[in-house]
Design a protein around this motif. Structure first.
Motif, PDB file in Angstrom:
ATOM      1  N   ALA A   2      28.980  32.865  44.572  1.00 57.76           N
ATOM      2  CA  ALA A   2      30.102  33.014  44.515  1.00 57.76           C
ATOM      3  C   ALA A   2      30.462  34.565  44.343  1.00 57.76           C
ATOM      4  CB  ALA A   2      31.198  32.218  43.700  1.00 57.76           C
ATOM      5  N   LEU A   3      31.146  35.417  45.085  1.00 60.83           N
ATOM      6  CA  LEU A   3      31.463  36.774  44.875  1.00 60.83           C
ATOM      7  C   LEU A   3      32.285  36.863  43.570  1.00 60.83           C
ATOM      8  CD1 LEU A   3      32.351  37.920  48.445  1.00 60.83           C
ATOM      9  CD2 LEU A   3      30.235  38.171  46.913  1.00 60.83           C
TER      10      LEU A   3
ATOM     11  N   TYR B 136      34.854  46.272  31.575  1.00 59.28           N
ATOM     12  CA  TYR B 136      35.137  45.554  32.888  1.00 59.28           C
ATOM     13  C   TYR B 136      35.077  46.692  34.000  1.00 59.28           C
ATOM     14  CZ  TYR B 136      37.137  42.237  36.124  1.00 59.28           C
ATOM     15  OH  TYR B 136      37.096  41.586  37.172  1.00 59.28           O
TER      16      TYR B 136
ATOM     17  N   GLY C  97      40.993  44.646  40.045  1.00 53.98           N
ATOM     18  CA  GLY C  97      40.244  45.624  40.824  1.00 53.98           C
ATOM     19  C   GLY C  97      38.929  45.205  40.843  1.00 53.98           C
TER      20      GLY C  97
ATOM     21  N   ASP D  11      38.849  30.584  40.922  1.00 51.83           N
ATOM     22  CA  ASP D  11      39.340  30.460  39.636  1.00 51.83           C
ATOM     23  C   ASP D  11      40.223  29.186  39.384  1.00 51.83           C
ATOM     24  OD1 ASP D  11      38.645  33.250  37.981  1.00 51.83           O
ATOM     25  OD2 ASP D  11      38.981  33.612  40.137  1.00 51.83           O
TER      26      ASP D  11
ATOM     27  N   GLN E 292      42.622  28.683  36.564  1.00 48.41           N
ATOM     28  CA  GLN E 292      43.689  29.513  36.766  1.00 48.41           C
ATOM     29  C   GLN E 292      44.614  29.063  38.039  1.00 48.41           C
ATOM     30  OE1 GLN E 292      43.508  34.011  37.042  1.00 48.41           O
ATOM     31  NE2 GLN E 292      43.345  33.869  38.783  1.00 48.41           N
TER      32      GLN E 292
ATOM     33  N   ARG F 129      34.942  32.712  48.562  1.00 50.41           N
ATOM     34  CA  ARG F 129      33.872  33.643  49.314  1.00 50.41           C
ATOM     35  C   ARG F 129      32.477  33.736  48.503  1.00 50.41           C
ATOM     36  NH1 ARG F 129      35.808  35.778  54.051  1.00 50.41           N
ATOM     37  NH2 ARG F 129      33.724  36.135  54.426  1.00 50.41           N
TER      38      ARG F 129
ATOM     39  N   HIS G 207      38.237  39.420  47.260  1.00 49.62           N
ATOM     40  CA  HIS G 207      39.531  40.000  46.986  1.00 49.62           C
ATOM     41  C   HIS G 207      40.230  40.252  48.710  1.00 49.62           C
ATOM     42  CE1 HIS G 207      37.842  41.478  43.207  1.00 49.62           C
ATOM     43  NE2 HIS G 207      39.100  40.626  42.727  1.00 49.62           N
TER      44      HIS G 207
ATOM     45  N   PRO H 235      47.314  39.496  43.382  1.00 53.50           N
ATOM     46  CA  PRO H 235      47.093  40.119  42.323  1.00 53.50           C
ATOM     47  C   PRO H 235      45.576  40.371  42.053  1.00 53.50           C
ATOM     48  CG  PRO H 235      48.486  38.123  42.220  1.00 53.50           C
ATOM     49  CD  PRO H 235      47.793  38.092  43.362  1.00 53.50           C
ATOM     50  N   THR H 236      45.021  41.329  41.576  1.00 53.66           N
ATOM     51  CA  THR H 236      43.610  41.490  41.068  1.00 53.66           C
ATOM     52  C   THR H 236      43.469  42.334  39.872  1.00 53.66           C
ATOM     53  OG1 THR H 236      43.144  43.643  42.219  1.00 53.66           O
ATOM     54  CG2 THR H 236      43.512  41.741  43.824  1.00 53.66           C
TER      55      THR H 236
ATOM     56  N   PHE I 124      45.816  33.535  45.581  1.00 49.43           N
ATOM     57  CA  PHE I 124      45.012  33.273  44.604  1.00 49.43           C
ATOM     58  C   PHE I 124      43.645  32.792  45.194  1.00 49.43           C
ATOM     59  CE2 PHE I 124      48.920  33.654  42.474  1.00 49.43           C
ATOM     60  CZ  PHE I 124      48.785  34.595  41.498  1.00 49.43           C
ATOM     61  N   GLY I 125      42.502  32.777  44.525  1.00 49.93           N
ATOM     62  CA  GLY I 125      41.125  32.197  44.869  1.00 49.93           C
ATOM     63  C   GLY I 125      40.980  30.927  44.318  1.00 49.93           C
TER      64      GLY I 125
ATOM     65  N   HIS J 277      35.971  42.996  46.019  1.00 51.01           N
ATOM     66  CA  HIS J 277      34.884  42.683  47.118  1.00 51.01           C
ATOM     67  C   HIS J 277      35.432  41.770  47.944  1.00 51.01           C
ATOM     68  CE1 HIS J 277      35.269  38.901  44.535  1.00 51.01           C
ATOM     69  NE2 HIS J 277      35.192  39.856  43.730  1.00 51.01           N
TER      70      HIS J 277
ATOM     71  N   SER K 207      39.438  38.839  51.236  1.00 54.57           N
ATOM     72  CA  SER K 207      39.767  37.715  51.987  1.00 54.57           C
ATOM     73  C   SER K 207      41.336  37.084  51.756  1.00 54.57           C
ATOM     74  CB  SER K 207      38.964  36.440  51.788  1.00 54.57           C
ATOM     75  OG  SER K 207      38.935  35.820  50.662  1.00 54.57           O
ATOM     76  N   LEU K 208      41.719  37.515  50.408  1.00 52.20           N
ATOM     77  CA  LEU K 208      43.015  37.145  50.045  1.00 52.20           C
ATOM     78  C   LEU K 208      44.096  37.907  50.749  1.00 52.20           C
ATOM     79  CD1 LEU K 208      42.739  36.464  46.255  1.00 52.20           C
ATOM     80  CD2 LEU K 208      42.133  34.897  47.729  1.00 52.20           C
TER      81      LEU K 208
ATOM     82  N   PRO L 251      39.945  29.796  50.046  1.00 46.85           N
ATOM     83  CA  PRO L 251      38.383  29.310  49.719  1.00 46.85           C
ATOM     84  C   PRO L 251      37.662  30.566  49.190  1.00 46.85           C
ATOM     85  CG  PRO L 251      38.905  29.284  52.010  1.00 46.85           C
ATOM     86  CD  PRO L 251      40.112  29.957  51.490  1.00 46.85           C
TER      87      PRO L 251
HETATM   88  P1  AMP Z   1      40.102  39.144  39.714  1.00 47.52           P
HETATM   89  O1  AMP Z   1      40.111  40.324  40.218  1.00 47.52           O
HETATM   90  O2  AMP Z   1      38.755  38.564  39.274  1.00 47.52           O
HETATM   91  O3  AMP Z   1      41.245  38.802  38.573  1.00 47.52           O
HETATM   92  O4  AMP Z   1      40.689  37.980  40.896  1.00 47.52           O
HETATM   93  C1  AMP Z   1      41.768  38.190  41.911  1.00 47.52           C
HETATM   94  C2  AMP Z   1      41.745  37.567  42.670  1.00 47.52           C
HETATM   95  O5  AMP Z   1      40.787  37.365  43.639  1.00 47.52           O
HETATM   96  C3  AMP Z   1      41.961  35.941  42.034  1.00 47.52           C
HETATM   97  O6  AMP Z   1      42.957  35.310  42.427  1.00 47.52           O
HETATM   98  C4  AMP Z   1      40.647  35.328  41.984  1.00 47.52           C
HETATM   99  O7  AMP Z   1      40.532  33.893  42.292  1.00 47.52           O
HETATM  100  C5  AMP Z   1      40.171  35.530  43.689  1.00 47.52           C
HETATM  101  N1  AMP Z   1      38.828  35.944  43.632  1.00 47.52           N
HETATM  102  C6  AMP Z   1      37.897  36.225  42.864  1.00 47.52           C
HETATM  103  N2  AMP Z   1      36.606  36.122  43.477  1.00 47.52           N
HETATM  104  C7  AMP Z   1      36.876  35.257  44.751  1.00 47.52           C
HETATM  105  C8  AMP Z   1      36.109  34.840  45.704  1.00 47.52           C
HETATM  106  N3  AMP Z   1      34.606  35.013  45.520  1.00 47.52           N
HETATM  107  N4  AMP Z   1      36.371  34.276  46.498  1.00 47.52           N
HETATM  108  C9  AMP Z   1      37.756  34.013  46.788  1.00 47.52           C
HETATM  109  N5  AMP Z   1      38.793  34.490  45.923  1.00 47.52           N
HETATM  110  C10 AMP Z   1      38.361  35.384  44.876  1.00 47.52           C
END
Ligand code: AMP
Length: 279
Positions: free
Chosen positions: A176-177, A64, A24, A143, A146, A169, A30, A21-22, A139-140, A27, A32-33, A167
Motif C-alpha cells: 500500500a502506498l 515526517y 503532504g 486508513d 480513521q 492504491r 493522495h 485533506p493530506t 479519505f482513503g 503520492h 487518486s483522492l 480504495p
Molecule cells: P496522509 O497524508 O497520510 O494523512 O493521507 C491523506 C489521505 O490520503 C488520507 O485520507 C489517507 O487515507 C489517504 N491515503 C493515504 N495513502 C493512501 C493510499 N495508498 N491509497 C488511497 N488513499 C490513501
C-alpha cells in the motif's frame, strides 16, 4: 478560505466544493483522492498540514517527510483549484484549547496503539471542515479506522458534509502506498510485502469458507511472524464500530498494523458486502 467559500456560494452556478485533506509527501494514493474529488465536485481544495496533535510524544512528527514544493507541483498538475497549507501557529494559536473527541471508536485499533491520535485527527479535520466548508471530503480506505472515527464524528456533530471513501492504491507488488514508505531501506521494503501477502492469504481463506475470526487472525499472524515482522495488531472488526467480531461477515474489516524496522505501517481490506463469506 471563508471569503473564498462565500464567493463560491454567491456565484450563480452553485458550484460544489470537494476537500482532500493530506499531510503532504504526496503520492499516487493522495492523487487518486484528488481525481475522485475532481470527478465529483466542480471545485477542489487540497490541504497540506502535518498535524502535531495526532502524533504521540516520541512518534515521527519532527522527521515526517515534508516535500512542499514537489507537492504543490503535483497538485497543480492534477488540476486542484485551491491549496490550504496553514502553519502550526495558524491552526493552533497559543490560546486554543478545544478538542473534538470520539472516545470509544477513537480508542480502538490505531487509537489503542497511539493514545490521543484520533483526538488529534478529529480535531484537525473538524477545523478543516469549518475552515473550508466543503460539500464532500475525500479519505482513503487505507486508513480504515480513521474513516470509522470520522464517520462517527460527522454523524454525531451533524456536519453537512459527505465523506467519500476511496480504495487503497498500491505499488505493483502490492505494498500500500504511504508517505512513510520513504523511511524503508531496500531490505525493509521487501520485508514489508509480508503485510499485503498476509491480507491476501486471509482473503483467500475467507473465500474458501473460513469464517472464524480466530482462524483469520492466525493466518495473518503466521505470515507476519514467518517474515519476522513485529506485529502491533491484527484484527477482525466491524468496519463501522471497530468492535471485534467472532465471525467474519460482509462488512468486516481485516486490518494489520506492523513495524518494519522502526516504521509503523498499516493496511487492511473490508469483506465485500455482496460476497458469500461462509456457508
Ligand atoms: P496522509 O497524508 O497520510 O494523512 O493521507 C491523506 C489521505 O490520503 C488520507 O485520507 C489517507 O487515507 C489517504 N491515503 C493515504 N495513502 C493512501 C493510499 N495508498 N491509497 C488511497 N488513499 C490513501
Amino acid at each position: 478560505m471563508h471569503e473564498l467559500r462565500r464567493a463560491l456560494r454567491r456565484g450563480s452556478s452553485m458550484e460544489t466544493l470537494g476537500l482532500v485533506p493530506t499531510m503532504g509527501a504526496l503520492h499516487e494514493g493522495h492523487l487518486s483522492l484528488v481525481r475522485a474529488a475532481l470527478e465529483g465536485c466542480d471545485r477542489v481544495a487540497a490541504s497540506i498540514f502535518v498535524n502535531p496533535t495526532q502524533f504521540a510524544p516520541g512518534e515521527d512528527f519532527a522527521k515526517y517527510p515534508r516535500t512542499f514544493e514537489a507537492d504543490c507541483a503535483l497538485l497543480e498538475q492534477a488540476g486542484v483549484h485551491y491549496l490550504f497549507a496553514p502553519t502550526t501557529e495558524e491552526m493552533y494559536p497559543p490560546a486554543a484549547e478545544t478538542f473534538v473527541d470520539v472516545p470509544k471508536i477513537g480508542s480502538r485499533l490505531d487509537g489503542a496503539s497511539r493514545p490521543g491520535h484520533f483526538r488529534g485527527v478529529t480535531t484537525v479535520v473538524s477545523k478543516l471542515f469549518h475552515i473550508v466548508q466543503p460539500d464532500r471530503a475525500y479519505f482513503g480506505q487505507k486508513d480504515a479506522a480513521q474513516v470509522a472515527v470520522l464517520q462517527a464524528m460527522v454523524r454525531d456533530l451533524n456536519f453537512d458534509i459527505e465523506l467519500v471513501v476511496c480504495p487503497t492504491r498500491r505499488d505493483a507488488d502490492g505494498l500500500a502506498l504511504s508517505s512513510r514508505n520513504r523511511y524503508l531501506s531496500e531490505a525493509e521494503r521487501e520485508q514489508a510485502l509480508a503485510i499485503p501477502q498476509a491480507l491476501c492469504d486471509a482473503a483467500e481463506s475467507i473465500g474458501q469458507g473460513d469464517s472464524s475470526s480466530a482462524i483469520v487472525r492466525a493466518t495473518l499472524r503466521h505470515d507476519l511472524d514467518a517474515a519476522g515482522v513485529r506485529v502491533d495488531y491484527t484484527c477482525v472488526v466491524d468496519a463501522r464500530s471497530l468492535e471485534p467480531v467472532t465471525e467474519v461477515r460482509a462488512g468486516s474489516l481485516i486490518a494489520i498494523a506492523a513495524f518494519i524496522g522502526s516504521t509503523r505501517l498499516i493496511d487492511n481490506f473490508v469483506v465485500p458486502i455482496d460476497e458469500e463469506v461462509a456457508e
